[in-house]
Design a protein around this motif. Sequence first.
Motif, PDB file in Angstrom:
ATOM      1  N   TRP A  94     -18.020  14.519   5.261  1.00 52.96           N
ATOM      2  CA  TRP A  94     -16.628  14.059   5.218  1.00 52.96           C
ATOM      3  C   TRP A  94     -16.353  12.968   6.247  1.00 52.96           C
ATOM      4  CZ3 TRP A  94     -17.685  19.206   6.864  1.00 52.96           C
ATOM      5  CH2 TRP A  94     -17.735  20.152   5.830  1.00 52.96           C
ATOM      6  N   GLU A  95     -15.220  12.281   6.025  1.00 52.57           N
ATOM      7  CA  GLU A  95     -14.530  11.539   7.076  1.00 52.57           C
ATOM      8  C   GLU A  95     -13.153  12.174   7.213  1.00 52.57           C
ATOM      9  OE1 GLU A  95     -16.819   7.266   6.620  1.00 52.57           O
ATOM     10  OE2 GLU A  95     -14.807   7.478   5.764  1.00 52.57           O
ATOM     11  N   GLU A  96     -12.671  12.268   8.452  1.00 52.52           N
ATOM     12  CA  GLU A  96     -11.454  13.036   8.719  1.00 52.52           C
ATOM     13  C   GLU A  96     -10.327  12.137   9.209  1.00 52.52           C
ATOM     14  OE1 GLU A  96     -12.823  17.524   9.658  1.00 52.52           O
ATOM     15  OE2 GLU A  96     -12.801  16.182  11.399  1.00 52.52           O
ATOM     16  N   PHE A  97      -9.101  12.568   8.885  1.00 53.68           N
ATOM     17  CA  PHE A  97      -7.909  11.803   9.210  1.00 53.68           C
ATOM     18  C   PHE A  97      -6.780  12.755   9.591  1.00 53.68           C
ATOM     19  CE2 PHE A  97     -10.576   9.572   6.301  1.00 53.68           C
ATOM     20  CZ  PHE A  97     -10.625   8.292   6.800  1.00 53.68           C
ATOM     21  N   ARG A  98      -5.894  12.266  10.447  1.00 51.30           N
ATOM     22  CA  ARG A  98      -4.711  13.046  10.842  1.00 51.30           C
ATOM     23  C   ARG A  98      -3.460  12.360  10.316  1.00 51.30           C
ATOM     24  NH1 ARG A  98      -1.411  13.139  15.681  1.00 51.30           N
ATOM     25  NH2 ARG A  98      -2.887  11.861  16.834  1.00 51.30           N
ATOM     26  N   LEU A  99      -2.629  13.104   9.612  1.00 51.98           N
ATOM     27  CA  LEU A  99      -1.397  12.550   9.055  1.00 51.98           C
ATOM     28  C   LEU A  99      -0.422  12.260  10.194  1.00 51.98           C
ATOM     29  CD1 LEU A  99       0.131  11.887   6.410  1.00 51.98           C
ATOM     30  CD2 LEU A  99       1.015  14.228   6.474  1.00 51.98           C
ATOM     31  N   ALA A 100       0.024  11.000  10.266  1.00 58.84           N
ATOM     32  CA  ALA A 100       0.906  10.572  11.346  1.00 58.84           C
ATOM     33  C   ALA A 100       2.339  10.356  10.895  1.00 58.84           C
ATOM     34  CB  ALA A 100       0.371   9.274  11.965  1.00 58.84           C
ATOM     35  N   MET A 101       2.515   9.838   9.679  1.00 58.64           N
ATOM     36  CA  MET A 101       3.844   9.594   9.119  1.00 58.64           C
ATOM     37  C   MET A 101       3.793   9.909   7.633  1.00 58.64           C
ATOM     38  SD  MET A 101       4.751   5.888  10.898  1.00 58.64           S
ATOM     39  CE  MET A 101       6.384   5.775  10.145  1.00 58.64           C
ATOM     40  N   PRO A 129       0.824  -1.218   0.000  1.00 61.18           N
ATOM     41  CA  PRO A 129       0.000   0.000   0.000  1.00 61.18           C
ATOM     42  C   PRO A 129       0.851   1.258   0.000  1.00 61.18           C
ATOM     43  CG  PRO A 129       0.168  -0.857   2.221  1.00 61.18           C
ATOM     44  CD  PRO A 129       0.862  -1.840   1.320  1.00 61.18           C
ATOM     45  N   GLN A 130       0.369   2.290  -0.707  1.00 58.60           N
ATOM     46  CA  GLN A 130       1.007   3.605  -0.565  1.00 58.60           C
ATOM     47  C   GLN A 130       0.509   4.319   0.692  1.00 58.60           C
ATOM     48  OE1 GLN A 130      -0.949   2.956  -3.394  1.00 58.60           O
ATOM     49  NE2 GLN A 130       0.257   3.323  -5.248  1.00 58.60           N
ATOM     50  N   VAL A 131      -0.722   4.025   1.095  1.00 58.47           N
ATOM     51  CA  VAL A 131      -1.345   4.688   2.239  1.00 58.47           C
ATOM     52  C   VAL A 131      -1.841   3.627   3.218  1.00 58.47           C
ATOM     53  CG1 VAL A 131      -3.256   6.166   2.999  1.00 58.47           C
ATOM     54  CG2 VAL A 131      -2.025   6.696   0.873  1.00 58.47           C
ATOM     55  N   VAL A 132      -1.595   3.877   4.496  1.00 56.66           N
ATOM     56  CA  VAL A 132      -2.101   3.023   5.574  1.00 56.66           C
ATOM     57  C   VAL A 132      -2.895   3.886   6.538  1.00 56.66           C
ATOM     58  CG1 VAL A 132      -1.429   1.695   7.638  1.00 56.66           C
ATOM     59  CG2 VAL A 132      -0.298   1.258   5.447  1.00 56.66           C
ATOM     60  N   THR A 133      -4.047   3.381   6.994  1.00 52.64           N
ATOM     61  CA  THR A 133      -4.790   4.045   8.061  1.00 52.64           C
ATOM     62  C   THR A 133      -4.848   3.124   9.263  1.00 52.64           C
ATOM     63  OG1 THR A 133      -6.990   3.235   7.389  1.00 52.64           O
ATOM     64  CG2 THR A 133      -6.202   5.294   6.388  1.00 52.64           C
ATOM     65  N   THR A 134      -4.813   3.745  10.450  1.00 53.25           N
ATOM     66  CA  THR A 134      -4.848   2.980  11.696  1.00 53.25           C
ATOM     67  C   THR A 134      -5.353   3.897  12.806  1.00 53.25           C
ATOM     68  OG1 THR A 134      -3.555   1.499  13.133  1.00 53.25           O
ATOM     69  CG2 THR A 134      -2.418   3.451  12.281  1.00 53.25           C
ATOM     70  N   TYR A 135      -5.149   3.498  14.068  1.00 54.65           N
ATOM     71  CA  TYR A 135      -5.625   4.277  15.210  1.00 54.65           C
ATOM     72  C   TYR A 135      -4.513   5.155  15.771  1.00 54.65           C
ATOM     73  CZ  TYR A 135      -8.850   0.266  15.126  1.00 54.65           C
ATOM     74  OH  TYR A 135      -9.717  -0.718  14.745  1.00 54.65           O
ATOM     75  N   TRP A 169       9.079  -2.760   1.446  1.00 48.43           N
ATOM     76  CA  TRP A 169       8.125  -1.830   0.838  1.00 48.43           C
ATOM     77  C   TRP A 169       8.007  -0.594   1.717  1.00 48.43           C
ATOM     78  CZ3 TRP A 169       6.067  -0.509  -3.509  1.00 48.43           C
ATOM     79  CH2 TRP A 169       4.992   0.377  -3.527  1.00 48.43           C
ATOM     80  N   MET A 170       8.100   0.576   1.100  1.00 49.68           N
ATOM     81  CA  MET A 170       7.966   1.833   1.831  1.00 49.68           C
ATOM     82  C   MET A 170       6.569   2.400   1.648  1.00 49.68           C
ATOM     83  SD  MET A 170      10.182   5.390   1.632  1.00 49.68           S
ATOM     84  CE  MET A 170      11.637   4.625   2.357  1.00 49.68           C
ATOM     85  N   VAL A 171       5.830   2.502   2.726  1.00 47.93           N
ATOM     86  CA  VAL A 171       4.526   3.169   2.738  1.00 47.93           C
ATOM     87  C   VAL A 171       4.762   4.671   2.650  1.00 47.93           C
ATOM     88  CG1 VAL A 171       2.473   3.627   4.143  1.00 47.93           C
ATOM     89  CG2 VAL A 171       3.464   1.314   4.068  1.00 47.93           C
ATOM     90  N   SER A 172       4.019   5.346   1.789  1.00 50.72           N
ATOM     91  CA  SER A 172       4.216   6.788   1.623  1.00 50.72           C
ATOM     92  C   SER A 172       3.632   7.599   2.770  1.00 50.72           C
ATOM     93  CB  SER A 172       3.590   7.262   0.306  1.00 50.72           C
ATOM     94  OG  SER A 172       4.265   6.705  -0.798  1.00 50.72           O
ATOM     95  N   LYS A 173       2.432   7.208   3.239  1.00 53.08           N
ATOM     96  CA  LYS A 173       1.764   7.994   4.278  1.00 53.08           C
ATOM     97  C   LYS A 173       0.961   7.086   5.205  1.00 53.08           C
ATOM     98  CE  LYS A 173      -0.353  11.108   1.520  1.00 53.08           C
ATOM     99  NZ  LYS A 173      -1.129  12.350   1.214  1.00 53.08           N
ATOM    100  N   VAL A 174       0.940   7.455   6.476  1.00 52.10           N
ATOM    101  CA  VAL A 174       0.106   6.801   7.479  1.00 52.10           C
ATOM    102  C   VAL A 174      -0.816   7.849   8.082  1.00 52.10           C
ATOM    103  CG1 VAL A 174       0.041   5.543   9.672  1.00 52.10           C
ATOM    104  CG2 VAL A 174       1.882   5.094   8.028  1.00 52.10           C
ATOM    105  N   TYR A 175      -2.096   7.510   8.180  1.00 51.22           N
ATOM    106  CA  TYR A 175      -3.088   8.411   8.778  1.00 51.22           C
ATOM    107  C   TYR A 175      -3.767   7.733   9.961  1.00 51.22           C
ATOM    108  CZ  TYR A 175      -3.018  11.368   4.561  1.00 51.22           C
ATOM    109  OH  TYR A 175      -2.653  12.197   3.532  1.00 51.22           O
ATOM    110  N   TYR A 176      -4.123   8.547  10.952  1.00 51.76           N
ATOM    111  CA  TYR A 176      -5.000   8.108  12.024  1.00 51.76           C
ATOM    112  C   TYR A 176      -6.429   8.510  11.687  1.00 51.76           C
ATOM    113  CZ  TYR A 176      -0.696   7.816  14.818  1.00 51.76           C
ATOM    114  OH  TYR A 176       0.556   7.521  15.288  1.00 51.76           O
ATOM    115  N   ASP A 177      -7.361   7.582  11.855  1.00 58.93           N
ATOM    116  CA  ASP A 177      -8.769   7.922  11.685  1.00 58.93           C
ATOM    117  C   ASP A 177      -9.239   8.747  12.878  1.00 58.93           C
ATOM    118  OD1 ASP A 177     -11.559   6.922  10.288  1.00 58.93           O
ATOM    119  OD2 ASP A 177     -11.757   7.180  12.454  1.00 58.93           O
ATOM    120  N   ILE A 178      -9.858   9.901  12.606  1.00 61.37           N
ATOM    121  CA  ILE A 178     -10.369  10.753  13.687  1.00 61.37           C
ATOM    122  C   ILE A 178     -11.834  11.113  13.427  1.00 61.37           C
ATOM    123  CG2 ILE A 178      -8.113  11.675  14.359  1.00 61.37           C
ATOM    124  CD1 ILE A 178      -8.843  14.226  12.759  1.00 61.37           C
ATOM    125  N   SER A 179     -12.572  10.149  12.871  1.00 61.85           N
ATOM    126  CA  SER A 179     -13.965  10.415  12.532  1.00 61.85           C
ATOM    127  C   SER A 179     -14.808  10.749  13.754  1.00 61.85           C
ATOM    128  CB  SER A 179     -14.555   9.202  11.804  1.00 61.85           C
ATOM    129  OG  SER A 179     -13.919   8.999  10.564  1.00 61.85           O
TER     130      SER A 179
END
Length: 292
Positions: free
Chosen positions: A261-268, A126-132, A170-180
């Motif tokens: 919307w659904e909202e996310f915070r960039l973590a990495m 994945p280029q993008v990963v979402t988590t907590y 594999w290098m993931v480009s971005k990680v986001y936290y879900d903040i819905s």
Amino acid sequence: MTDERRLMAIHAHPDDEASKGAGMMAKYATAGRVKVVTATGGERGSILNPALAGDADILANMAQVRRAEMAAAVAALGVEHSWLGFVDSGLPEGDPLPPLPAGCFALEPFDDVVRALVREIREFRPQVVTTYDENGGYPHPDHIRVHTASIAAVTAARDPQAYPEEGEPWMVSKVYYDISFNAARMQTFHDTLLERVGHSPFADWLERRKGMPVTRASARIHVADFFAQRDGALRAHATQIDPKGFFFAMPRDIEAEVWPWEEFRLAMTNVGTARGVEQDLFERVPGVEPLV
């Protein structure tokens, strides 16, 4: 040539994917590949839907029931899915808190959890990963373990010296936290319902979280066109979601108007940050055209 969008969402239990970022996943599944990775089977979950409370067959077969519910939710969202195969820790309650059960996810060796996630990341790429976030979204031990292991796995997945038997780095480009589930969204729902219909079910939620720090979104993904898929995934988890309850309290036409919307915070990030709020989680990812 444009690369295929690939997004991985890492969750603790079946039903978490339906309540956290489901509209976003359904949206990106129409424009690429989305994979949900679920750490546990939700075996220690309670029946939270009053209409099914006390059902002896469900209680005797909770693990199988929740697997079937997860399959229905995956179909509703149009995504791919993997189980990590760990055992639900349950939510400890009491003062003092009781010890966690032996063999549960939160007590598994950390290296085993990270290894399993590294394998998933290197296979799916994945280029993008979402988590907590650091608090797990809320302080469930399995959510907190998903956070710590996800961050460690993203870092290890790109390291050729780490877990070399689990695939090519594999290098993931971005990680986001879900903040819905944030106060701004719930306050908007509450105020809107009071103004338009005269009552709101969100007052207690806001009261319990009064004084908590405000989390600012790095990305806002417009998902109003995917409310139906999100709701289908929620309803699929019939043991966990009351169709007359909290998740369905906001009329969807009003929600689409005041908070689509659904909202996310960039973590990495390995691709820099935006000056403003992003409208696409794949912004700046090399080789991928923006979706908006």
